[in-house]
Design an enzyme around this catalytic site. Structure first.
Site, PDB file in Angstrom:
ATOM      1  N   TYR A 189       0.811  -1.220   0.000  1.00  0.00           N
ATOM      2  CA  TYR A 189       0.000   0.000   0.000  1.00  0.00           C
ATOM      3  C   TYR A 189       0.845   1.271   0.000  1.00  0.00           C
ATOM      4  O   TYR A 189       0.334   2.360   0.244  1.00  0.00           O
ATOM      5  CB  TYR A 189      -0.948   0.015   1.212  1.00  0.00           C
ATOM      6  N   LYS A 230       4.506 -14.359   2.998  1.00  0.00           N
ATOM      7  CA  LYS A 230       4.437 -15.237   1.824  1.00  0.00           C
ATOM      8  C   LYS A 230       5.850 -15.351   1.267  1.00  0.00           C
ATOM      9  O   LYS A 230       6.110 -15.130   0.078  1.00  0.00           O
ATOM     10  CB  LYS A 230       3.447 -14.631   0.817  1.00  0.00           C
ATOM     11  N   ASP A 240     -10.095  -8.495   8.567  1.00  0.00           N
ATOM     12  CA  ASP A 240     -11.503  -8.556   8.159  1.00  0.00           C
ATOM     13  C   ASP A 240     -12.074  -9.953   8.378  1.00  0.00           C
ATOM     14  O   ASP A 240     -13.229 -10.101   8.788  1.00  0.00           O
ATOM     15  CB  ASP A 240     -11.670  -8.145   6.689  1.00  0.00           C
ATOM     16  N   ASP A 242      -1.562 -18.085   3.266  1.00  0.00           N
ATOM     17  CA  ASP A 242      -2.647 -18.966   2.820  1.00  0.00           C
ATOM     18  C   ASP A 242      -2.993 -19.967   3.916  1.00  0.00           C
ATOM     19  O   ASP A 242      -4.178 -20.249   4.177  1.00  0.00           O
ATOM     20  CB  ASP A 242      -2.290 -19.667   1.491  1.00  0.00           C
TER      21      ASP A 242
END
Ligand SMILES: NC(=O)c1ccc[n+]([C@@H]2O[C@H](COP(=O)([O-])OP(=O)(O)OC[C@H]3O[C@@H](n4cnc5c(N)ncnc54)[C@H](O)[C@@H]3O)[C@@H](O)[C@H]2O)c1
Length: 363
Positions: A139, A190, A251, A223
């Protein structure tokens, strides 16, 4: 006599303007129990002001907030009359970056087992916090478009990770665990695919393991983290991750613990003025109807109190919110029939009746 705490209030747009007064109401009720004095100062930054005179975040605002305030209670920004969302980006993202609010803290606490979409899970199973790096990663806004609109257009979005940024969010999560007497801290990245950026996360995490050998420091690829949060959320106490994955993990955590209406968050730079807000947006579809759930704002107020060192007052707010959910005193989104203001009044009244004595800590 306790020091006066000065709170900047930015209700913003839509339901931000409805829930924030209720957040203030419950914070006031909790502080009146201990005699803690608060001074609230309202700022009208939001769509109305932007449409009137073009103001988004005044250039002197970050310095002024840092100098004159202890914390910021924020509502939400976003208004259909400003399709570009320019004011919202300037105000909220501007404050996060200019105040260097590098910790995004999102507690995920289930107040009543009826609220989780998971089968056979109780309040004991869902009580963790996600710390999301809040200033860099995917971001950071680094990238560009080449040949925009052409069939062979190229779009590049960089994932920016600094050693300083990675280390400070990890340390914050680890210190939080120690402070709260929690044992399990899970870092997620990741690094198997994003070998450079997230390789840095791996190296820093391993370095910190020597210093925090009293904690169980675990690693999961993102994941796997997603699968495990759904399969068995009880294994998590503290999760720390990058900006993008933290956005997603928090979230998911909010949904596991009852949804947007009661999810709070803190945007924190330790020792500096920090910003507390409900996770939800300005919800134009329900604005002005007095049906928005004020619990997210109330619980953001509780996080703010805790940040200000007012832990008993924070617990009083959390306990009243838990009571409301368990007793069905809720707005329609959680199946009740109370209005935003009525629920705010109910919470303030419950806080006054319960007092500080019964206040117990929430992880
Ligand atoms: N931090 C922020 O200020 C923030 C965060 C997210 C979205 N936004 C902005 O808010 C605007 C609307 O975005 P959106 O619709 O994607 O997300 P939203 O969170 O505003 O609403 C999503 C859905 O959840 C419901 N909802 C949200 N909060 C609720 C509450 N307290 N009580 C009951 N129901 C609630 C809404 O009615 C809507 O159906 C957009 O302009 C967006 O950019 C702002």
């Amino acid at each position: 006599m306790a020091e006066i705490k000065r709170i900047a209030v930015i209700p913003g747009d839509g339901i931000g303007r409805e829930v924030t007064p209720e957040g203030m109401k419950v914070v006031r009720a909790a502080c009146s129990l201990s005699g803690q004095k608060l001074i609230f100062t309202d700022f009208d930054w939001g769509a109305d002001r932007f449409l009137k005179d073009g103001t988004t975040l005044p250039s002197d605002a970050p310095d002024m907030l840092q100098r004159d305030f202890d914390a910021i209670l924020f509502g939400a920004v976003g208004d259909p009359r400003v399709p570009s969302n320019q004011h919202a980006a300037d105000i909220l993202l501007g404050l996060r970056s200019k105040l260097d609010l590098y910790v995004n803290a999102r507690p995920c606490v289930l107040f009543d087992q009826r609220l989780t979409p998971l089968r056979n899970r109780s309040e004991r199973d869902i009580n963790f916090i996600v710390f999301r790096e809040n200033t860099e990663g995917a971001y950071a806004g680094i990238g560009g478009n080449f040949k925009q609109g052409a069939p062979d257009e190229i779009a590049v979005q960089e994932d920016m990770n600094t050693r300083k940024g990675v280390e400070r969010i990890m340390r914050y999560a680890l210190e939080y665990a120690r402070r709260k007497g929690l044992k399990r801290v899970c870092m997620s990245d990741k690094s198997n695919a994003m070998t450079y950026g997230h390789g840095l996360w791996q190296r820093v995490w391993k370095e910190l393991q020597k210093e925090y050998s009293d904690l169980e420091m675990r690693h999961l690829y993102v994941d796997t983290l997603m699968m495990e949060m759904v399969r068995d959320p009880s294994q998590f106490q503290v999760i720390v991750t990058c900006n993008l994955f933290g956005d997603i993990a928090s979230d998911l955590g909010a949904q596991l613990s009852g949804g947007l209406g009661l999810a709070p968050s803190g945007n924190i730079h330790p020792g500096c003025v920090s910003l507390f807000e409900p996770v939800h947006g300005s919800a134009p579809n329900i604005a002005g109807k007095n049906i928005a759930n004020p619990l997210g704002s109330a619980l953001a107020g509780a996080m703010m109190l805790e940040y200000l060192g007012l832990e008993r007052e924070a617990s009083a707010v959390q306990n009243a919110a838990r009571d409301a959910v368990r007793e069905g005193k809720t707005t329609p989104d959680l199946g009740g029939n109370m209005g935003t203001r009525e629920l705010g009044d109910w919470l303030a009244d419950r806080i006054s009746k319960r007092g500080l004595a019964g206040a117990g800590a929430q992880a």
